[in-house]
Design a protein around this motif. Structure first.
Motif, mmCIF file in Angstrom:
data_model
loop_
_atom_site.group_PDB
_atom_site.id
_atom_site.type_symbol
_atom_site.label_atom_id
_atom_site.label_comp_id
_atom_site.label_asym_id
_atom_site.label_seq_id
_atom_site.Cartn_x
_atom_site.Cartn_y
_atom_site.Cartn_z
ATOM 1 N N PHE A 1 1.399 5.821 -17.710
ATOM 2 C CA PHE A 1 0.543 6.719 -16.945
ATOM 3 C C PHE A 1 1.226 6.995 -15.611
ATOM 4 C CE2 PHE A 1 -2.698 5.042 -19.771
ATOM 5 C CZ PHE A 1 -3.591 6.095 -19.922
ATOM 6 N N ARG A 2 1.235 8.243 -15.197
ATOM 7 C CA ARG A 2 1.736 8.608 -13.870
ATOM 8 C C ARG A 2 0.638 9.372 -13.147
ATOM 9 N NH1 ARG A 2 5.598 12.161 -13.654
ATOM 10 N NH2 ARG A 2 5.575 12.847 -15.833
ATOM 11 N N PHE A 3 0.129 8.769 -12.057
ATOM 12 C CA PHE A 3 -0.999 9.348 -11.345
ATOM 13 C C PHE A 3 -0.536 10.039 -10.062
ATOM 14 C CE2 PHE A 3 -2.787 5.967 -13.898
ATOM 15 C CZ PHE A 3 -3.950 6.536 -14.383
ATOM 16 N N THR A 4 -1.199 11.126 -9.733
ATOM 17 C CA THR A 4 -1.004 11.811 -8.463
ATOM 18 C C THR A 4 -2.378 11.984 -7.829
ATOM 19 O OG1 THR A 4 0.902 13.041 -9.316
ATOM 20 C CG2 THR A 4 -0.120 13.863 -7.301
ATOM 21 N N MET A 5 -2.619 11.287 -6.715
ATOM 22 C CA MET A 5 -3.895 11.367 -6.014
ATOM 23 C C MET A 5 -3.696 12.111 -4.699
ATOM 24 S SD MET A 5 -5.998 9.818 -8.029
ATOM 25 C CE MET A 5 -6.018 8.602 -9.348
ATOM 26 N N MET A 6 -4.707 12.873 -4.303
ATOM 27 C CA MET A 6 -4.628 13.635 -3.068
ATOM 28 C C MET A 6 -5.874 13.393 -2.239
ATOM 29 S SD MET A 6 -3.001 17.280 -4.324
ATOM 30 C CE MET A 6 -2.796 17.807 -2.617
ATOM 31 N N GLY A 7 -5.687 13.331 -0.916
ATOM 32 C CA GLY A 7 -6.811 13.159 -0.002
ATOM 33 C C GLY A 7 -6.401 13.528 1.401
ATOM 34 N N LEU A 8 -7.374 13.626 2.268
ATOM 35 C CA LEU A 8 -7.087 13.934 3.664
ATOM 36 C C LEU A 8 -6.536 12.706 4.358
ATOM 37 C CD1 LEU A 8 -10.304 15.986 4.511
ATOM 38 C CD2 LEU A 8 -8.021 16.880 4.026
ATOM 39 N N LEU A 9 -5.628 12.918 5.288
ATOM 40 C CA LEU A 9 -4.977 11.824 5.994
ATOM 41 C C LEU A 9 -5.915 11.257 7.041
ATOM 42 C CD1 LEU A 9 -2.332 10.233 6.445
ATOM 43 C CD2 LEU A 9 -1.706 11.952 8.154
ATOM 44 N N GLY A 10 -6.130 9.960 6.974
ATOM 45 C CA GLY A 10 -6.954 9.292 7.966
ATOM 46 C C GLY A 10 -6.103 8.588 9.010
ATOM 47 N N THR A 11 -6.698 7.632 9.688
ATOM 48 C CA THR A 11 -5.973 6.873 10.705
ATOM 49 C C THR A 11 -4.960 5.945 10.038
ATOM 50 O OG1 THR A 11 -7.915 6.928 12.138
ATOM 51 C CG2 THR A 11 -6.198 5.306 12.653
ATOM 52 N N ILE A 12 -3.709 5.992 10.496
ATOM 53 C CA ILE A 12 -2.644 5.176 9.921
ATOM 54 C C ILE A 12 -2.514 3.879 10.701
ATOM 55 C CG2 ILE A 12 -0.180 5.071 9.373
ATOM 56 C CD1 ILE A 12 -0.195 8.113 9.182
ATOM 57 N N THR A 13 -2.647 2.766 10.002
ATOM 58 C CA THR A 13 -2.511 1.443 10.621
ATOM 59 C C THR A 13 -1.746 0.530 9.686
ATOM 60 O OG1 THR A 13 -4.620 0.687 9.667
ATOM 61 C CG2 THR A 13 -4.696 1.691 11.873
ATOM 62 N N ASP A 14 -1.221 -0.550 10.243
ATOM 63 C CA ASP A 14 -0.573 -1.574 9.426
ATOM 64 C C ASP A 14 -1.649 -2.435 8.775
ATOM 65 O OD1 ASP A 14 2.053 -0.848 10.061
ATOM 66 O OD2 ASP A 14 1.996 -1.990 11.927
ATOM 67 N N THR A 15 -1.569 -2.567 7.465
ATOM 68 C CA THR A 15 -2.565 -3.333 6.721
ATOM 69 C C THR A 15 -1.873 -4.265 5.745
ATOM 70 O OG1 THR A 15 -4.141 -1.496 6.847
ATOM 71 C CG2 THR A 15 -4.576 -3.184 5.201
ATOM 72 N N VAL A 16 -2.341 -5.497 5.693
ATOM 73 C CA VAL A 16 -1.779 -6.461 4.750
ATOM 74 C C VAL A 16 -2.225 -6.084 3.342
ATOM 75 C CG1 VAL A 16 -1.703 -8.883 4.062
ATOM 76 C CG2 VAL A 16 -1.794 -8.269 6.486
ATOM 77 N N LEU A 17 -1.272 -5.988 2.426
ATOM 78 C CA LEU A 17 -1.611 -5.641 1.051
ATOM 79 C C LEU A 17 -2.410 -6.766 0.396
ATOM 80 C CD1 LEU A 17 1.751 -4.076 -0.206
ATOM 81 C CD2 LEU A 17 -0.345 -2.881 0.418
ATOM 82 N N PRO A 18 -3.348 -6.430 -0.479
ATOM 83 C CA PRO A 18 -4.132 -7.470 -1.154
ATOM 84 C C PRO A 18 -3.260 -8.280 -2.100
ATOM 85 C CG PRO A 18 -4.553 -5.332 -2.145
ATOM 86 C CD PRO A 18 -3.722 -5.071 -0.923
ATOM 87 N N ALA A 19 -3.658 -9.523 -2.298
ATOM 88 C CA ALA A 19 -2.920 -10.370 -3.234
ATOM 89 C C ALA A 19 -3.110 -9.858 -4.655
ATOM 90 C CB ALA A 19 -3.404 -11.817 -3.124
ATOM 91 N N SER A 20 -2.030 -9.874 -5.423
ATOM 92 C CA SER A 20 -2.098 -9.417 -6.805
ATOM 93 C C SER A 20 -2.837 -10.444 -7.656
ATOM 94 C CB SER A 20 -0.685 -9.205 -7.373
ATOM 95 O OG SER A 20 0.000 -8.197 -6.654
ATOM 96 N N THR A 21 -3.738 -9.955 -8.478
ATOM 97 C CA THR A 21 -4.482 -10.807 -9.403
ATOM 98 C C THR A 21 -4.052 -10.458 -10.818
ATOM 99 O OG1 THR A 21 -6.379 -10.890 -7.891
ATOM 100 C CG2 THR A 21 -6.761 -11.525 -10.189
ATOM 101 N N LEU A 22 -3.355 -11.375 -11.472
ATOM 102 C CA LEU A 22 -2.792 -11.104 -12.790
ATOM 103 C C LEU A 22 -3.497 -11.882 -13.902
ATOM 104 C CD1 LEU A 22 1.018 -11.178 -11.840
ATOM 105 C CD2 LEU A 22 -0.512 -9.200 -11.956
ATOM 106 N N GLY A 23 -4.638 -12.487 -13.556
ATOM 107 C CA GLY A 23 -5.323 -13.307 -14.549
ATOM 108 C C GLY A 23 -5.747 -12.526 -15.780
ATOM 109 N N GLY A 24 -6.104 -11.233 -15.597
ATOM 110 C CA GLY A 24 -6.544 -10.433 -16.724
ATOM 111 C C GLY A 24 -5.457 -9.565 -17.319
#
Length: 305
Positions: free
Chosen positions: A147-170
């Motif tokens: 699958f190759r997704f292309t999502m579009m949206g309006l640009l909001g406030t840009i900040t540094d954010t810690v990425l969520p931990a990957s959950t691979l249990g499922g």
């Protein structure tokens, strides 16, 4: 509201269960706070903190003007009323007010009589926000479907954010496309295929206007390509089918284990001009696929079973 998976539901996140006691104007969570992912792993998306969520509500109110925000059935506001597609876009409810809480954006919903009855009968159980975009899906032997997704949206406030931990249990190990794992039929018969690809073809247009900014869904034209091994004309006269503009069904099934099988159905495929080629000195035809609806917006249906 969403009752069953549909290919038009490009992204559902943090689905909220509905119950009979929610039909009397109760508050329901529309979007979770902070960083979140869709149930199938897409994302991450970020609604931010309470200040950022207030900005989302403010922009939403500016867009709505004096109207209420609509909750529809099966995302039909976005997909059912596209010219040439058909379908309806009835309201299930109307958001009369918004509220920012620590865990997300909430809305006070007034449901229609029909929606109340459907919720009380458990015909509908969840709501899900829609993220506008499109996707392509590719099947090729000895490869995992992509699958190759292309999502579009309006640009909001840009900040540094810690990425969520990957959950691979499922996580489930994918199986490659093969004779054992995959079947493909087109225009009434199974076909030996080198590849099959689909493009949902959703067209999203950025609208930056005086007094309004939004991402507008303006069209959808689903197309695809099937590269099939050339057989006798009696087994498949693709040139005659293309010339006559005959339509026929398509079905692709990938997977053999219940719960981990994907099925794609299209009731009315029109074949474009075939192009002759060869792989390993074996002649093939590249067939352009045009997906036409048979009843409403059913030109392509994705089922997980």
């Amino acid at each position: 509201m969403s009752k069953r998976p549909h290919i038009s539901d490009l992204c559902t996140a943090d689905p909220v269960a509905l119950s009979a006691d929610m039909t009397a104007g109760a508050w329901i969570k529309l979007i979770p706070s902070g960083t979140f992912q869709a149930r199938d792993g897409r994302g991450p998306f970020d609604a931010g903190d309470e200040t950022a969520m207030q900005a989302i509500v403010t922009r939403t109110k500016d867009y709505l003007g004096t109207t209420d925000m609509m909750i529809d059935y099966d995302h039909q506001t976005a997909f059912g009323a596209i010219p040439g597609v058909g379908g309806t876009a009835k309201a299930a409810g109307w958001v009369k007010a918004f509220e920012i809480r620590s865990d997300g954006i909430y809305g006070r919903v007034e449901w229609t009589a029909a929606a109340k009855a459907a919720i009380e009968a458990s015909e509908y159980r969840y709501i899900s926000p829609l993220f506008r975009g499109t996707f392509q899906l590719e099947f090729a032997p000895r490869q995992v479907p992509r699958f190759r997704f292309t999502m579009m949206g309006l640009l909001g406030t840009i900040t540094d954010t810690v990425l969520p931990a990957s959950t691979l249990g499922g996580f489930q190990k994918p199986v490659p496309v093969s004779k054992a794992n995959t079947t493909f039929s087109l225009h009434g018969a199974e076909r030996v295929s080198e590849s099959v690809s689909f493009d949902l073809g959703v067209e999203i247009t950025p609208r930056f206007l005086i007094g309004d900014e939004r991402m507008q869904l303006v069209d959808r034209q689903t197309t695809g390509t099937a590269v099939v091994e050339a057989k006798t004309m009696a087994a498949g006269d693709w040139f005659g089918i293309a010339t006559a503009k005959t339509t026929g069904a398509l079905q692709l099934v990938h997977g053999t284990v219940a719960g981990h099988t994907i099925q794609i159905d299209a009731p009315a495929i029109q074949i474009g001009r075939p192009a002759s080629g060869q792989t390993n000195r074996i002649v093939n035809y590249s067939l352009p696929l045009m997906f036409l609806p048979d009843s409403g917006d059913d030109e392509i249906i994705l089922t997980i079973k």
